[in-house]
Enzyme design. Structure first.
Site: not given
Lengths: 231, 231
Positions: B40-41
């Site tokens: 995820n970012r």
């Protein structure tokens, strides 16, 4: 004389002057939703080293990079992309005008069939993600190539040589650089690599553990040798 | 007098002396095979800023971080982990001994049910990945907590306040910091954030766009205020 030696040195340093080189690096990210994605462990270090060394030899270098925390190499045009589809567009936009293409990026083979517009909430105990194939950029370049030398990379975890040789032929490459990413001292996000270089004629050279910059120098030496022979 | 001002300043600077603070940061990676993962970012910038500011205030800080390209903050004990399961183990090993826990990490809610031992070849046109739920670390901490102040983060793309308030109650938190990651100037891998701070009593404070260090100072001010009140 000293002057001759300086000229010879400059000549070797600028052995790629006038050449246009396209290099891809790092992995792509394929979004599942605005927060989550499918990624891979490529840090971009091998491709950034190649770009830096090629530029130092006088080549005009375009680096198409997936997400990476590495700084832009000096004297290199960097185009940052995220997904395989964006990488394909960026690469095809440059391809016709270049002499050499080195595809060091780890492009995702698959992407989620659907990308959720909002963050998926964890209400379900299980989730299923359907993945579909991404366009095969390297194969497309192999089919389209004219004057371009096309060099690929193969990162494998088993049957390294067989997989790499098959890829060289299937994708119509001029050379492939293969590494077993499970070996200590090779692979993702470290500063060294242990590679085998496989030529179109089937010749295989196994290099020892070297820094990624040293590997880049050797790969570019081999590319220069092919370029010299073919002109 | 100058001496009094210096003492007051030192006091405010070392307002967390003697406190043990556990902070989590960055996202986790859940492997699909040796090369690919679900990520995820989260860059870790918010959590690393919190760790640095807490350490500067004199706290003893342990930072449990998922993969991040950020350098270790000075005077902070950093434990690097990869998966949600590893993060859970690292957090539970520290939990009993700390006064404050700030969970800024973006822990993957799901992981692949199976991890392939070898790189998956792209022979199939479609692939299906089955995901199962990861342990909910924050909920577990909320159930186990005794003296600890427990602060969570909520990164949302819609219905920010409702989702964050629900999380605060469900997880038995003392405070939650909510941000809409779709806003320009907020969210992943940038140096600023726009957050709402929600207290256990329902009180909501909306902060303007600030650097992540400024947000960290404000969050730690609020934590210090709660700690002072409760002793």
């Amino acid at each position: 004389t000293i002057v001759e030696e300086v000229i010879a040195l400059l000549h070797s340093r600028l052995s790629m002057a006038g050449k246009r080189v396209l290099i891809t690096a790092a992995g792509t990210r394929e979004p599942i939703d605005p927060v989550r994605y499918i990624g891979n462990r490529s840090s971009g270090k091998m491709g950034y080293a190649l770009a830096q060394v090629a530029a130092a030899r006088g080549a005009e270098v375009v680096l198409v990079s997936g997400p990476s925390s590495l700084p832009n190499p000096p004297c290199v045009t960097v185009k940052r992309v995220e997904t395989a589809a964006e990488m394909r567009d960026a690469v095809l936009a440059e391809f016709d005008a270049v002499d050499v293409v080195i595809k060091a990026a780890a492009v995702a083979d698959y992407r989620p069939e659907l990308t959720a517009q909002q963050k998926i909430k964890k209400t379900e105990d299980m989730l299923t993600i359907n993945l579909i194939k991404n366009p095969d950029i390297l194969r497309e370049l192999g089919q389209r190539k004219k004057q371009q030398l096309l060099i690929g990379f193969a990162a494998e975890t088993e049957d390294l040589l067989a997989h790499a040789q098959e890829k060289l032929i299937k994708k119509n490459l001029d050379m492939i650089v293969a590494n077993d990413v499970t070996l200590p001292g090779a692979g993702f996000n470290i500063d060294t690599n242990i590679v085998k270089v496989i030529h179109k004629n089937g010749q295989v050279e196994a290099l020892p553990q070297l820094s990624k910059y040293q590997v880049a120098e050797i790969i570019l030496d081999k590319i220069c040798a092919i370029l010299t022979k073919s002109t």
